[in-house]
Scaffold this active site. Structure first.
Site, short mmCIF file in Angstrom:
data_model
loop_
_atom_site.label_atom_id
_atom_site.label_comp_id
_atom_site.label_asym_id
_atom_site.label_seq_id
_atom_site.Cartn_x
_atom_site.Cartn_y
_atom_site.Cartn_z
N ASN A 42 -5.70 62.61 77.92
CA ASN A 42 -5.66 61.88 79.32
C ASN A 42 -6.32 60.64 79.15
O ASN A 42 -7.42 60.25 78.58
CB ASN A 42 -6.69 62.85 80.35
CG ASN A 42 -7.95 63.35 79.94
OD1 ASN A 42 -8.07 63.60 78.98
ND2 ASN A 42 -8.87 63.36 80.80
N GLU A 55 -0.86 65.86 79.68
CA GLU A 55 0.71 66.42 79.57
C GLU A 55 1.86 65.39 79.81
O GLU A 55 2.58 65.39 79.18
CB GLU A 55 0.77 67.56 80.68
CG GLU A 55 -0.27 68.56 80.76
CD GLU A 55 -1.50 68.61 81.43
OE1 GLU A 55 -2.18 67.35 81.57
OE2 GLU A 55 -1.72 69.34 82.42
O1 LIG Z 1 -4.15 69.60 83.51
C1 LIG Z 1 -4.83 68.62 83.35
C2 LIG Z 1 -5.72 68.43 84.49
C3 LIG Z 1 -6.45 67.35 84.46
N1 LIG Z 1 -6.14 66.30 83.45
C4 LIG Z 1 -7.07 64.98 83.37
C5 LIG Z 1 -6.83 64.17 84.52
C6 LIG Z 1 -8.18 63.37 84.52
O2 LIG Z 1 -8.13 62.38 83.54
C7 LIG Z 1 -9.20 64.45 84.36
C8 LIG Z 1 -10.03 65.11 85.52
O3 LIG Z 1 -8.85 65.49 86.52
O4 LIG Z 1 -8.45 65.46 83.64
C9 LIG Z 1 -5.20 66.43 82.70
O5 LIG Z 1 -5.28 65.59 81.60
N2 LIG Z 1 -4.64 67.59 82.56
ZN LIG Z 2 -1.58 66.26 85.48
#
Ligand SMILES: O=c1ccn([C@H]2C[C@H](O)[C@@H](CO)O2)c(=O)[nH]1
Ligand SMILES: [Zn+2]
Length: 132
Positions: A42, A55
């Protein structure tokens, strides 16, 4: 590559998360049918709405490298919490476009692994048929 190896690769990708706001690090890896893997983490932004999940970053990397949706076998997503991460609605929609309905989604936390297929993660998804 085994399910365990794909999850291990997703934990390695998690190390690259850029999450200074949520401090919630997530990693994901896509396994193509030819055995290649594409990983993402992320990536957040001070303009919160621009944050992008692990994802989607992994899936977009696979597609941008030339992998077609029908050639994706599985996706693993992992966090450091006990509970396996539940993909958000935006990621479920993107998975339903860019992965086969029967592709496997592995969700792993320190407490265990959950498995679902893409179609079960978003029943009744909006798709190209809805636009005809
Ligand atoms: O399945 C998930 C859920 C959240 N996030 C990230 C988005 C944001 O950066 C942080 C909090 O929501 O986590 C993901 O990458 N995948
Ligand atoms: Zn997502």
């Amino acid at each position: 590559m085994s399910k365990e190896e794909l999850i291990t690769a997703a934990y390695a990708a998690l190390e690259n998360a850029y999450a200074p706001y949520s401090h919630f690090r997530v990693g994901a890896c896509v396994l193509a049918k030819d055995g290649r893997i594409f990983c993402g983490a992320n990536v957040e932004n001070a303009s919160y709405g621009l944050c992008c999940c692990a994802e989607r970053n992994a899936l977009f990397a696979a597609i941008a490298a030339g992998v077609r949706p029908k050639d994706i076998h599985a996706l693993a997503v992992v966090s450091e919490r006990e509970r396996p991460p539940a993909p958000c609605g935006a990621c479920r929609q993107v998975m339903s476009e860019l992965m086969p309905g029967d592709a496997l989604v592995l969700m792993a936390g320190s407490g265990g692994v959950k498995e679902m297929d893409v179609a079960s993660l978003l029943p009744g998804a909006f798709d190209k048929e809805d636009m005809q």
